[in-house]
Design a protein around this motif. Structure first.
Motif, PDB file in Angstrom:
ATOM      1  N   ASN A 113       0.832  -1.203   0.000  1.00  0.00           N
ATOM      2  CA  ASN A 113       0.000   0.000   0.000  1.00  0.00           C
ATOM      3  C   ASN A 113       0.867   1.254   0.000  1.00  0.00           C
ATOM      4  O   ASN A 113       0.559   2.269  -0.590  1.00  0.00           O
ATOM      5  CB  ASN A 113      -0.954  -0.009   1.189  1.00  0.00           C
ATOM      6  CG  ASN A 113      -0.222  -0.198   2.518  1.00  0.00           C
ATOM      7  OD1 ASN A 113       0.966  -0.519   2.530  1.00  0.00           O
ATOM      8  ND2 ASN A 113      -0.900   0.013   3.616  1.00  0.00           N
ATOM      9  N   LYS A 114       2.039   1.156   0.638  1.00  0.00           N
ATOM     10  CA  LYS A 114       2.898   2.321   0.784  1.00  0.00           C
ATOM     11  C   LYS A 114       3.649   2.693  -0.489  1.00  0.00           C
ATOM     12  O   LYS A 114       3.963   3.844  -0.704  1.00  0.00           O
ATOM     13  CB  LYS A 114       3.955   2.061   1.854  1.00  0.00           C
ATOM     14  CG  LYS A 114       3.455   2.276   3.249  1.00  0.00           C
ATOM     15  CD  LYS A 114       4.596   2.085   4.242  1.00  0.00           C
ATOM     16  CE  LYS A 114       4.088   2.217   5.657  1.00  0.00           C
ATOM     17  NZ  LYS A 114       4.843   1.410   6.588  1.00  0.00           N
ATOM     18  N   GLY A 115       4.072   1.736  -1.280  1.00  0.00           N
ATOM     19  CA  GLY A 115       4.915   2.088  -2.427  1.00  0.00           C
ATOM     20  C   GLY A 115       5.345   0.873  -3.217  1.00  0.00           C
ATOM     21  O   GLY A 115       4.667  -0.159  -3.219  1.00  0.00           O
ATOM     22  N   TYR A 116       6.498   1.001  -3.858  1.00  0.00           N
ATOM     23  CA  TYR A 116       6.947  -0.010  -4.807  1.00  0.00           C
ATOM     24  C   TYR A 116       8.129  -0.836  -4.298  1.00  0.00           C
ATOM     25  O   TYR A 116       8.737  -1.575  -5.059  1.00  0.00           O
ATOM     26  CB  TYR A 116       7.341   0.678  -6.119  1.00  0.00           C
ATOM     27  CG  TYR A 116       6.187   0.793  -7.095  1.00  0.00           C
ATOM     28  CD1 TYR A 116       4.938   1.246  -6.668  1.00  0.00           C
ATOM     29  CD2 TYR A 116       6.327   0.431  -8.432  1.00  0.00           C
ATOM     30  CE1 TYR A 116       3.875   1.345  -7.554  1.00  0.00           C
ATOM     31  CE2 TYR A 116       5.272   0.525  -9.322  1.00  0.00           C
ATOM     32  CZ  TYR A 116       4.046   0.986  -8.874  1.00  0.00           C
ATOM     33  OH  TYR A 116       3.001   1.073  -9.744  1.00  0.00           O
ATOM     34  N   GLY A 117       8.462  -0.678  -3.040  1.00  0.00           N
ATOM     35  CA  GLY A 117       9.577  -1.459  -2.509  1.00  0.00           C
ATOM     36  C   GLY A 117      10.453  -0.592  -1.616  1.00  0.00           C
ATOM     37  O   GLY A 117      10.099   0.545  -1.307  1.00  0.00           O
ATOM     38  N   TRP A 118      11.581  -1.140  -1.220  1.00  0.00           N
ATOM     39  CA  TRP A 118      12.431  -0.454  -0.252  1.00  0.00           C
ATOM     40  C   TRP A 118      13.893  -0.542  -0.657  1.00  0.00           C
ATOM     41  O   TRP A 118      14.332  -1.570  -1.182  1.00  0.00           O
ATOM     42  CB  TRP A 118      12.262  -1.088   1.135  1.00  0.00           C
ATOM     43  CG  TRP A 118      10.885  -0.942   1.689  1.00  0.00           C
ATOM     44  CD1 TRP A 118       9.852  -1.827   1.538  1.00  0.00           C
ATOM     45  CD2 TRP A 118      10.372   0.147   2.469  1.00  0.00           C
ATOM     46  NE1 TRP A 118       8.736  -1.357   2.191  1.00  0.00           N
ATOM     47  CE2 TRP A 118       9.024  -0.139   2.770  1.00  0.00           C
ATOM     48  CE3 TRP A 118      10.921   1.343   2.948  1.00  0.00           C
ATOM     49  CZ2 TRP A 118       8.220   0.715   3.514  1.00  0.00           C
ATOM     50  CZ3 TRP A 118      10.124   2.197   3.698  1.00  0.00           C
ATOM     51  CH2 TRP A 118       8.785   1.883   3.970  1.00  0.00           C
ATOM     52  N   VAL A 119      14.640   0.524  -0.367  1.00  0.00           N
ATOM     53  CA  VAL A 119      16.082   0.483  -0.532  1.00  0.00           C
ATOM     54  C   VAL A 119      16.654  -0.272   0.676  1.00  0.00           C
ATOM     55  O   VAL A 119      16.238  -0.051   1.810  1.00  0.00           O
ATOM     56  CB  VAL A 119      16.682   1.907  -0.579  1.00  0.00           C
ATOM     57  CG1 VAL A 119      18.192   1.839  -0.810  1.00  0.00           C
ATOM     58  CG2 VAL A 119      16.014   2.741  -1.658  1.00  0.00           C
ATOM     59  N   LEU A 120      17.587  -1.182   0.435  1.00  0.00           N
ATOM     60  CA  LEU A 120      18.150  -1.973   1.530  1.00  0.00           C
ATOM     61  C   LEU A 120      19.604  -1.605   1.833  1.00  0.00           C
ATOM     62  O   LEU A 120      20.088  -1.804   2.937  1.00  0.00           O
ATOM     63  CB  LEU A 120      18.038  -3.474   1.228  1.00  0.00           C
ATOM     64  CG  LEU A 120      16.617  -4.035   1.082  1.00  0.00           C
ATOM     65  CD1 LEU A 120      16.670  -5.511   0.706  1.00  0.00           C
ATOM     66  CD2 LEU A 120      15.799  -3.849   2.358  1.00  0.00           C
ATOM     67  N   THR A 121      20.333  -1.137   0.811  1.00  0.00           N
ATOM     68  CA  THR A 121      21.729  -0.777   1.080  1.00  0.00           C
ATOM     69  C   THR A 121      22.169   0.393   0.193  1.00  0.00           C
ATOM     70  O   THR A 121      21.617   0.598  -0.898  1.00  0.00           O
ATOM     71  CB  THR A 121      22.685  -1.977   0.860  1.00  0.00           C
ATOM     72  OG1 THR A 121      24.032  -1.536   1.110  1.00  0.00           O
ATOM     73  CG2 THR A 121      22.598  -2.530  -0.555  1.00  0.00           C
ATOM     74  N   TYR A 122      23.141   1.144   0.697  1.00  0.00           N
ATOM     75  CA  TYR A 122      23.703   2.263  -0.061  1.00  0.00           C
ATOM     76  C   TYR A 122      25.158   1.963  -0.431  1.00  0.00           C
ATOM     77  O   TYR A 122      25.864   2.818  -0.913  1.00  0.00           O
ATOM     78  CB  TYR A 122      23.576   3.558   0.758  1.00  0.00           C
ATOM     79  CG  TYR A 122      22.117   3.866   1.037  1.00  0.00           C
ATOM     80  CD1 TYR A 122      21.364   4.607   0.126  1.00  0.00           C
ATOM     81  CD2 TYR A 122      21.478   3.353   2.158  1.00  0.00           C
ATOM     82  CE1 TYR A 122      20.015   4.849   0.341  1.00  0.00           C
ATOM     83  CE2 TYR A 122      20.131   3.586   2.384  1.00  0.00           C
ATOM     84  CZ  TYR A 122      19.406   4.330   1.475  1.00  0.00           C
ATOM     85  OH  TYR A 122      18.072   4.548   1.682  1.00  0.00           O
ATOM     86  N   ASP A 123      25.558   0.743  -0.155  1.00  0.00           N
ATOM     87  CA  ASP A 123      26.918   0.309  -0.454  1.00  0.00           C
ATOM     88  C   ASP A 123      26.881  -0.493  -1.759  1.00  0.00           C
ATOM     89  O   ASP A 123      26.286  -1.572  -1.822  1.00  0.00           O
ATOM     90  CB  ASP A 123      27.413  -0.557   0.722  1.00  0.00           C
ATOM     91  CG  ASP A 123      28.783  -1.144   0.468  1.00  0.00           C
ATOM     92  OD1 ASP A 123      29.315  -0.995  -0.659  1.00  0.00           O
ATOM     93  OD2 ASP A 123      29.318  -1.773   1.397  1.00  0.00           O
TER      94      ASP A 123
END
Ligand code: SAH
Length: 401
Positions: free
Chosen positions: A61-71
Protein backbone atom coordinates in the motif's frame (compact mmCIF):
# COMPACT_ATOMS: atom_id res chain seq x y z
CA UNK A 1 19.23 -16.20 -9.01
CA UNK A 2 17.42 -12.92 -8.59
CA UNK A 3 16.89 -10.58 -11.50
CA UNK A 4 18.80 -7.33 -11.14
CA UNK A 5 17.48 -4.21 -12.83
CA UNK A 6 19.42 -0.97 -13.22
CA UNK A 7 17.10 2.04 -13.20
CA UNK A 8 17.91 5.70 -13.63
CA UNK A 9 15.58 7.72 -11.47
CA UNK A 10 14.15 11.12 -12.40
CA UNK A 11 16.71 13.87 -11.62
CA UNK A 12 14.39 15.74 -9.24
CA UNK A 13 14.43 12.73 -6.87
CA UNK A 14 18.19 12.18 -6.83
CA UNK A 15 18.80 14.28 -3.74
CA UNK A 16 16.08 12.68 -1.68
CA UNK A 17 17.34 9.18 -2.36
CA UNK A 18 20.98 10.15 -1.91
CA UNK A 19 19.86 11.39 1.49
CA UNK A 20 18.64 7.85 2.14
CA UNK A 21 14.91 8.11 1.82
CA UNK A 22 14.17 4.36 1.93
CA UNK A 23 10.75 3.97 0.30
CA UNK A 24 10.84 3.33 -3.45
CA UNK A 25 7.99 5.30 -4.98
CA UNK A 26 6.35 4.97 -8.34
CA UNK A 27 6.91 8.62 -9.30
CA UNK A 28 10.69 8.28 -9.37
CA UNK A 29 10.62 6.09 -12.48
CA UNK A 30 10.25 7.33 -16.04
CA UNK A 31 8.64 4.05 -16.88
CA UNK A 32 7.43 2.03 -13.89
CA UNK A 33 6.44 -0.76 -16.27
CA UNK A 34 9.99 -2.06 -16.31
CA UNK A 35 9.20 -3.35 -12.82
CA UNK A 36 7.39 -6.59 -13.40
CA UNK A 37 8.77 -9.27 -11.18
CA UNK A 38 8.08 -8.98 -7.46
CA UNK A 39 11.31 -9.44 -5.55
CA UNK A 40 13.58 -8.25 -8.37
CA UNK A 41 16.66 -6.39 -7.13
CA UNK A 42 16.74 -2.76 -8.24
CA UNK A 43 19.85 -0.61 -8.49
CA UNK A 44 18.80 3.03 -8.32
CA UNK A 45 21.09 5.22 -10.43
CA UNK A 46 21.42 8.93 -11.11
CA UNK A 47 20.95 10.14 -14.66
CA UNK A 48 24.76 9.95 -14.97
CA UNK A 49 24.69 6.29 -13.99
CA UNK A 50 26.04 6.92 -10.51
CA UNK A 51 24.98 4.32 -7.96
CA UNK A 52 22.55 5.60 -5.27
CA UNK A 53 21.23 2.50 -3.58
CA UNK A 54 20.05 -1.08 -3.98
CA UNK A 55 16.66 -2.43 -3.01
CA UNK A 56 13.86 -4.65 -4.20
CA UNK A 57 10.58 -4.31 -6.02
CA UNK A 58 7.59 -5.21 -3.85
CA UNK A 59 4.18 -3.58 -4.14
CA UNK A 60 2.72 -2.48 -0.84
CA UNK A 61 0.00 0.00 0.00
CA UNK A 62 2.90 2.32 0.78
CA UNK A 63 4.91 2.09 -2.43
CA UNK A 64 6.95 -0.01 -4.81
CA UNK A 65 9.58 -1.46 -2.51
CA UNK A 66 12.43 -0.45 -0.25
CA UNK A 67 16.08 0.48 -0.53
CA UNK A 68 18.15 -1.97 1.53
CA UNK A 69 21.73 -0.78 1.08
CA UNK A 70 23.70 2.26 -0.06
CA UNK A 71 26.92 0.31 -0.45
CA UNK A 72 27.52 -0.54 -4.10
CA UNK A 73 29.50 -3.63 -3.13
CA UNK A 74 26.94 -5.05 -0.73
CA UNK A 75 24.90 -7.92 -2.13
CA UNK A 76 21.43 -8.78 -0.91
CA UNK A 77 21.98 -12.31 0.32
CA UNK A 78 21.75 -14.37 3.51
CA UNK A 79 24.87 -12.70 4.93
CA UNK A 80 23.26 -9.31 4.41
CA UNK A 81 20.14 -10.34 6.31
CA UNK A 82 22.22 -11.90 9.11
CA UNK A 83 24.04 -8.59 9.56
CA UNK A 84 20.77 -6.64 9.68
CA UNK A 85 18.97 -9.01 12.03
CA UNK A 86 21.94 -9.25 14.40
CA UNK A 87 22.10 -5.46 14.52
CA UNK A 88 18.38 -5.27 15.26
CA UNK A 89 18.69 -7.87 18.03
CA UNK A 90 21.62 -6.07 19.64
CA UNK A 91 19.49 -2.91 19.66
CA UNK A 92 16.87 -4.74 21.77
CA UNK A 93 19.19 -5.79 24.59
CA UNK A 94 16.95 -4.04 27.10
CA UNK A 95 13.92 -6.02 25.95
CA UNK A 96 15.69 -9.40 25.91
CA UNK A 97 16.80 -8.61 29.46
CA UNK A 98 13.18 -7.88 30.44
CA UNK A 99 12.38 -11.22 28.85
CA UNK A 100 14.95 -13.06 30.96
CA UNK A 101 13.43 -11.52 34.08
CA UNK A 102 9.98 -12.63 32.88
CA UNK A 103 8.61 -9.08 33.04
CA UNK A 104 7.99 -8.56 29.33
CA UNK A 105 8.37 -11.51 26.98
CA UNK A 106 6.75 -10.01 23.86
CA UNK A 107 8.29 -7.24 21.80
CA UNK A 108 9.33 -6.21 18.30
CA UNK A 109 12.78 -7.24 17.11
CA UNK A 110 12.80 -5.95 13.53
CA UNK A 111 10.66 -2.95 12.66
CA UNK A 112 10.86 -2.77 8.87
CA UNK A 113 12.69 0.26 7.48
CA UNK A 114 13.41 1.41 11.06
CA UNK A 115 15.90 -1.48 11.11
CA UNK A 116 16.89 -1.11 7.48
CA UNK A 117 14.60 -3.94 6.34
CA UNK A 118 11.56 -2.28 4.77
CA UNK A 119 8.70 -4.69 4.11
CA UNK A 120 9.04 -7.05 7.08
CA UNK A 121 8.62 -7.00 10.81
CA UNK A 122 9.77 -9.65 13.25
CA UNK A 123 8.18 -9.97 16.69
CA UNK A 124 9.35 -12.01 19.67
CA UNK A 125 6.87 -13.99 21.75
CA UNK A 126 8.60 -15.81 24.60
CA UNK A 127 11.17 -17.57 22.45
CA UNK A 128 9.01 -17.80 19.32
CA UNK A 129 9.48 -15.45 16.38
CA UNK A 130 6.77 -14.11 14.10
CA UNK A 131 7.83 -12.75 10.70
CA UNK A 132 5.24 -10.57 8.97
CA UNK A 133 5.64 -10.09 5.21
CA UNK A 134 4.15 -6.95 3.71
CA UNK A 135 4.69 -7.73 0.01
CA UNK A 136 5.16 -10.66 -2.30
CA UNK A 137 8.46 -9.01 -3.23
CA UNK A 138 9.98 -9.37 0.23
CA UNK A 139 8.41 -12.82 0.56
CA UNK A 140 10.61 -14.00 -2.33
CA UNK A 141 13.53 -13.56 0.12
CA UNK A 142 11.88 -15.89 2.64
CA UNK A 143 14.52 -18.66 2.54
CA UNK A 144 17.36 -16.20 3.11
CA UNK A 145 15.57 -14.31 5.87
CA UNK A 146 14.45 -17.41 7.77
CA UNK A 147 17.96 -18.82 7.47
CA UNK A 148 19.37 -15.49 8.69
CA UNK A 149 17.04 -15.39 11.70
CA UNK A 150 17.92 -18.98 12.61
CA UNK A 151 21.62 -18.24 12.61
CA UNK A 152 21.26 -14.94 14.49
CA UNK A 153 19.56 -16.14 17.65
CA UNK A 154 18.21 -19.05 19.65
CA UNK A 155 14.56 -19.78 19.01
CA UNK A 156 11.86 -22.24 19.95
CA UNK A 157 9.87 -21.83 16.76
CA UNK A 158 9.33 -19.48 13.82
CA UNK A 159 5.96 -18.34 12.50
CA UNK A 160 4.92 -16.06 9.65
CA UNK A 161 2.03 -13.87 8.58
CA UNK A 162 1.44 -12.70 5.05
CA UNK A 163 -0.03 -9.25 4.91
CA UNK A 164 -0.25 -9.05 1.14
CA UNK A 165 -2.56 -10.29 -1.58
CA UNK A 166 -1.53 -13.19 -3.71
CA UNK A 167 -3.27 -12.63 -7.04
CA UNK A 168 -5.96 -10.60 -5.36
CA UNK A 169 -6.68 -13.18 -2.69
CA UNK A 170 -5.43 -13.74 0.79
CA UNK A 171 -4.03 -17.20 1.36
CA UNK A 172 -6.08 -17.91 4.43
CA UNK A 173 -5.94 -21.58 5.28
CA UNK A 174 -2.24 -21.97 4.95
CA UNK A 175 -0.51 -22.60 8.24
CA UNK A 176 1.52 -19.77 9.75
CA UNK A 177 4.02 -22.23 11.23
CA UNK A 178 7.45 -22.20 9.56
CA UNK A 179 9.89 -24.31 11.60
CA UNK A 180 11.13 -25.35 15.03
CA UNK A 181 8.60 -26.51 17.59
CA UNK A 182 5.00 -25.36 17.58
CA UNK A 183 3.85 -22.93 20.24
CA UNK A 184 1.13 -23.83 22.74
CA UNK A 185 -2.35 -22.58 21.83
CA UNK A 186 -2.65 -20.18 23.47
CA UNK A 187 0.89 -19.13 24.24
CA UNK A 188 0.93 -17.05 27.42
CA UNK A 189 3.31 -14.13 27.15
CA UNK A 190 4.01 -11.33 29.62
CA UNK A 191 4.02 -7.59 29.21
CA UNK A 192 4.90 -5.53 32.27
CA UNK A 193 3.91 -8.50 34.44
CA UNK A 194 0.51 -8.81 32.78
CA UNK A 195 -0.39 -12.09 31.06
CA UNK A 196 -1.55 -12.27 27.47
CA UNK A 197 -2.94 -15.25 25.63
CA UNK A 198 -1.61 -15.07 22.08
CA UNK A 199 -2.28 -17.33 19.11
CA UNK A 200 0.60 -17.46 16.66
CA UNK A 201 -1.22 -19.68 14.18
CA UNK A 202 -4.56 -17.93 14.01
CA UNK A 203 -5.05 -15.92 10.82
CA UNK A 204 -4.63 -12.20 10.63
CA UNK A 205 -3.73 -11.15 14.18
CA UNK A 206 -2.09 -12.60 17.27
CA UNK A 207 -4.36 -11.01 19.89
CA UNK A 208 -2.10 -8.21 21.07
CA UNK A 209 -0.82 -5.01 19.51
CA UNK A 210 2.68 -4.69 20.89
CA UNK A 211 3.03 -0.99 20.04
CA UNK A 212 0.69 0.11 22.87
CA UNK A 213 2.77 -1.32 25.72
CA UNK A 214 3.69 2.03 27.26
CA UNK A 215 0.17 3.36 26.95
CA UNK A 216 -1.25 0.27 28.67
CA UNK A 217 1.28 0.56 31.49
CA UNK A 218 0.49 4.25 31.95
CA UNK A 219 -3.24 3.51 32.11
CA UNK A 220 -2.67 0.87 34.76
CA UNK A 221 -0.13 2.71 36.89
CA UNK A 222 -1.43 6.30 36.79
CA UNK A 223 -5.05 6.56 35.78
CA UNK A 224 -7.19 3.54 36.72
CA UNK A 225 -7.50 3.35 40.48
CA UNK A 226 -11.13 3.70 41.54
CA UNK A 227 -12.27 4.62 38.02
CA UNK A 228 -15.02 3.46 35.70
CA UNK A 229 -13.48 2.74 32.31
CA UNK A 230 -14.95 2.43 28.83
CA UNK A 231 -12.75 0.74 26.22
CA UNK A 232 -14.09 1.46 22.72
CA UNK A 233 -12.88 -0.72 19.82
CA UNK A 234 -11.56 -3.07 22.46
CA UNK A 235 -10.51 -6.11 20.30
CA UNK A 236 -9.17 -8.57 22.93
CA UNK A 237 -9.64 -6.07 25.75
CA UNK A 238 -5.98 -5.36 26.46
CA UNK A 239 -6.63 -1.84 27.77
CA UNK A 240 -9.50 -3.13 29.94
CA UNK A 241 -7.30 -5.79 31.53
CA UNK A 242 -4.66 -3.19 32.42
CA UNK A 243 -7.31 -0.84 33.80
CA UNK A 244 -8.80 -3.62 35.94
CA UNK A 245 -5.35 -4.57 37.23
CA UNK A 246 -4.75 -0.90 38.04
CA UNK A 247 -7.78 -0.89 40.31
CA UNK A 248 -10.62 0.26 38.07
CA UNK A 249 -13.97 -0.34 39.76
CA UNK A 250 -15.43 -1.54 36.48
CA UNK A 251 -14.46 -1.84 32.85
CA UNK A 252 -16.76 -1.88 29.83
CA UNK A 253 -15.32 -3.20 26.56
CA UNK A 254 -17.11 -2.61 23.27
CA UNK A 255 -16.22 -4.23 19.95
CA UNK A 256 -18.22 -5.19 16.90
CA UNK A 257 -16.49 -8.52 16.33
CA UNK A 258 -18.30 -11.48 17.86
CA UNK A 259 -14.99 -13.17 18.71
CA UNK A 260 -14.10 -10.24 20.98
CA UNK A 261 -16.37 -11.54 23.75
CA UNK A 262 -14.56 -14.85 24.15
CA UNK A 263 -11.16 -13.26 23.52
CA UNK A 264 -11.67 -10.55 26.12
CA UNK A 265 -13.02 -13.04 28.68
CA UNK A 266 -9.91 -15.12 28.12
CA UNK A 267 -7.55 -12.16 28.68
CA UNK A 268 -9.27 -11.37 31.98
CA UNK A 269 -9.22 -15.02 33.03
CA UNK A 270 -5.48 -15.51 32.39
CA UNK A 271 -4.93 -12.59 34.78
CA UNK A 272 -7.16 -14.06 37.48
CA UNK A 273 -9.92 -11.52 36.96
CA UNK A 274 -13.43 -12.92 36.80
CA UNK A 275 -14.76 -11.89 33.33
CA UNK A 276 -18.26 -11.79 34.82
CA UNK A 277 -17.22 -8.91 37.04
CA UNK A 278 -16.58 -6.84 33.90
CA UNK A 279 -18.86 -5.75 31.08
CA UNK A 280 -18.04 -7.03 27.59
CA UNK A 281 -20.36 -5.80 24.86
CA UNK A 282 -20.50 -6.93 21.23
CA UNK A 283 -21.87 -3.92 19.39
CA UNK A 284 -21.07 -1.18 16.92
CA UNK A 285 -19.33 1.55 18.90
CA UNK A 286 -21.44 4.18 17.13
CA UNK A 287 -24.59 2.41 18.32
CA UNK A 288 -23.26 2.03 21.80
CA UNK A 289 -22.33 5.73 22.03
CA UNK A 290 -25.83 6.76 20.98
CA UNK A 291 -27.27 4.45 23.58
CA UNK A 292 -24.89 5.67 26.29
CA UNK A 293 -25.60 9.34 25.51
CA UNK A 294 -29.34 8.65 25.66
CA UNK A 295 -29.01 6.79 28.96
CA UNK A 296 -26.70 9.55 30.24
CA UNK A 297 -23.98 7.10 31.13
CA UNK A 298 -20.74 8.72 32.24
CA UNK A 299 -17.27 7.22 32.59
CA UNK A 300 -14.17 8.42 34.43
CA UNK A 301 -11.94 7.21 31.60
CA UNK A 302 -12.64 6.38 27.98
CA UNK A 303 -10.08 4.70 25.73
CA UNK A 304 -10.73 5.35 22.05
CA UNK A 305 -8.57 3.26 19.71
CA UNK A 306 -10.37 2.72 16.40
CA UNK A 307 -8.91 1.03 13.32
CA UNK A 308 -7.79 3.44 10.57
CA UNK A 309 -10.48 2.07 8.31
CA UNK A 310 -13.44 -0.15 8.98
CA UNK A 311 -16.37 -1.28 6.96
CA UNK A 312 -19.50 -2.46 8.73
CA UNK A 313 -22.81 -3.40 7.13
CA UNK A 314 -24.13 0.11 7.43
CA UNK A 315 -21.13 2.36 6.84
CA UNK A 316 -17.47 2.86 6.26
CA UNK A 317 -15.41 4.53 8.91
CA UNK A 318 -12.17 6.38 8.34
CA UNK A 319 -10.13 8.02 11.05
CA UNK A 320 -9.35 11.18 9.06
CA UNK A 321 -13.02 11.68 8.27
CA UNK A 322 -14.70 10.54 11.49
CA UNK A 323 -12.39 11.08 14.46
CA UNK A 324 -13.88 14.43 15.44
CA UNK A 325 -17.36 12.93 15.42
CA UNK A 326 -16.22 10.01 17.56
CA UNK A 327 -14.47 12.30 20.02
CA UNK A 328 -17.55 14.49 20.40
CA UNK A 329 -19.57 11.49 21.48
CA UNK A 330 -16.85 10.38 23.85
CA UNK A 331 -16.62 13.83 25.43
CA UNK A 332 -20.33 13.69 26.19
CA UNK A 333 -20.05 10.43 28.09
CA UNK A 334 -16.91 11.38 30.03
CA UNK A 335 -17.20 12.80 33.54
CA UNK A 336 -15.84 16.22 34.41
CA UNK A 337 -12.13 15.80 35.18
CA UNK A 338 -12.31 12.44 33.45
CA UNK A 339 -9.62 11.16 31.10
CA UNK A 340 -9.95 10.45 27.41
CA UNK A 341 -7.20 8.33 25.88
CA UNK A 342 -7.41 9.22 22.20
CA UNK A 343 -5.37 6.89 20.00
CA UNK A 344 -4.81 6.35 16.30
CA UNK A 345 -2.42 4.28 14.22
CA UNK A 346 -3.23 6.08 10.99
CA UNK A 347 -0.08 6.94 9.04
CA UNK A 348 -2.00 9.45 6.92
CA UNK A 349 -1.58 12.38 9.30
CA UNK A 350 0.76 13.47 12.06
CA UNK A 351 0.46 14.55 15.68
CA UNK A 352 -0.32 18.18 14.72
CA UNK A 353 -3.37 17.19 12.74
CA UNK A 354 -4.46 14.75 15.45
CA UNK A 355 -4.30 17.49 18.07
CA UNK A 356 -6.35 19.68 15.75
CA UNK A 357 -9.05 16.99 15.69
CA UNK A 358 -9.11 17.09 19.48
CA UNK A 359 -9.28 20.87 19.52
CA UNK A 360 -12.09 20.91 16.99
CA UNK A 361 -14.17 18.36 18.89
CA UNK A 362 -13.96 20.30 22.15
CA UNK A 363 -14.54 23.60 20.38
CA UNK A 364 -17.70 22.38 18.71
CA UNK A 365 -19.03 21.32 22.12
CA UNK A 366 -17.73 24.48 23.78
CA UNK A 367 -15.76 22.28 26.13
CA UNK A 368 -12.34 22.78 27.66
CA UNK A 369 -9.53 20.32 28.19
CA UNK A 370 -5.89 19.83 29.14
CA UNK A 371 -3.45 17.55 27.39
CA UNK A 372 -1.69 15.52 30.07
CA UNK A 373 0.70 13.37 28.06
CA UNK A 374 1.31 12.03 24.58
CA UNK A 375 2.84 8.83 23.22
CA UNK A 376 4.29 7.65 19.94
CA UNK A 377 5.89 4.28 19.14
CA UNK A 378 7.86 2.55 21.91
CA UNK A 379 11.62 1.92 21.60
CA UNK A 380 11.36 -1.61 20.20
CA UNK A 381 9.42 -0.16 17.25
CA UNK A 382 12.47 1.61 15.85
CA UNK A 383 11.96 4.43 13.42
CA UNK A 384 14.66 5.84 11.13
CA UNK A 385 15.31 9.56 10.77
CA UNK A 386 14.96 9.37 7.01
CA UNK A 387 11.43 7.98 7.27
CA UNK A 388 9.78 9.73 10.20
CA UNK A 389 6.31 8.86 8.90
CA UNK A 390 7.14 5.32 10.04
CA UNK A 391 6.16 6.51 13.52
CA UNK A 392 2.43 6.13 12.91
CA UNK A 393 1.22 5.83 16.53
CA UNK A 394 -0.33 8.85 18.19
CA UNK A 395 -1.86 8.65 21.65
CA UNK A 396 -3.02 11.65 23.65
CA UNK A 397 -4.19 11.60 27.28
CA UNK A 398 -6.78 14.36 27.58
CA UNK A 399 -8.38 15.64 30.77
CA UNK A 400 -11.88 17.00 30.30
CA UNK A 401 -12.39 20.16 32.34
N1 SAH B 1 -7.84 -1.25 21.00
C1 SAH B 1 -7.50 -2.58 20.59
C2 SAH B 1 -7.20 -2.68 19.12
C3 SAH B 1 -8.34 -2.26 18.24
S1 SAH B 1 -8.28 -3.05 16.70
C4 SAH B 1 -6.31 -3.09 21.40
O1 SAH B 1 -5.73 -2.34 22.15
O2 SAH B 1 -5.97 -4.26 21.28
C5 SAH B 1 -9.75 -2.47 16.00
C6 SAH B 1 -11.00 -3.17 16.51
O3 SAH B 1 -12.10 -2.38 16.11
C7 SAH B 1 -11.22 -4.55 15.93
O4 SAH B 1 -11.30 -5.48 16.97
C8 SAH B 1 -12.59 -4.43 15.22
O5 SAH B 1 -13.42 -5.57 15.41
C9 SAH B 1 -13.19 -3.24 15.89
N2 SAH B 1 -14.19 -2.47 15.14
C10 SAH B 1 -14.14 -2.04 13.87
N3 SAH B 1 -15.24 -1.28 13.59
C11 SAH B 1 -15.99 -1.24 14.71
C12 SAH B 1 -17.23 -0.61 15.06
N4 SAH B 1 -17.89 0.12 14.18
N5 SAH B 1 -17.69 -0.77 16.31
C13 SAH B 1 -17.00 -1.52 17.21
N6 SAH B 1 -15.83 -2.12 16.94
C14 SAH B 1 -15.33 -2.00 15.70
Amino acid sequence: MKNIIDVKIKPQYTNEYQNRYPLIQKEIFNDADILKEEGAIINLLTSNNKFIGRGYYGRQNKGYGWVLTYDKNEEINTAFFIKKIKEAISNREYFYEQGKQNITTAFRVVNGEGDGLGGITIDYFDGYYMITWYSLGIYTFKDMIVEALKSSTEYKGIYEKKRFDTKGQYVENESDFVCGTEAPKPLIVKENDVNFAVYLDDGAMTGIFLDQKEVRKTIRDKYSKGKTVLNAFSYTGAFSVYAALGGAVKTTSVDLAKRSLAKTSEQFAVNDIDPNSQEIIVDDVFNYFKYAVKKQYKFDMVVLDPPSFARSKKMTFSVSKDYVKLLKEVIQITNKNGIIVASTNSANFGMMKFRQFIEQAFKELRGRYDILETFSLPKDFRVCNEFKEGDYLKVVFIKKR
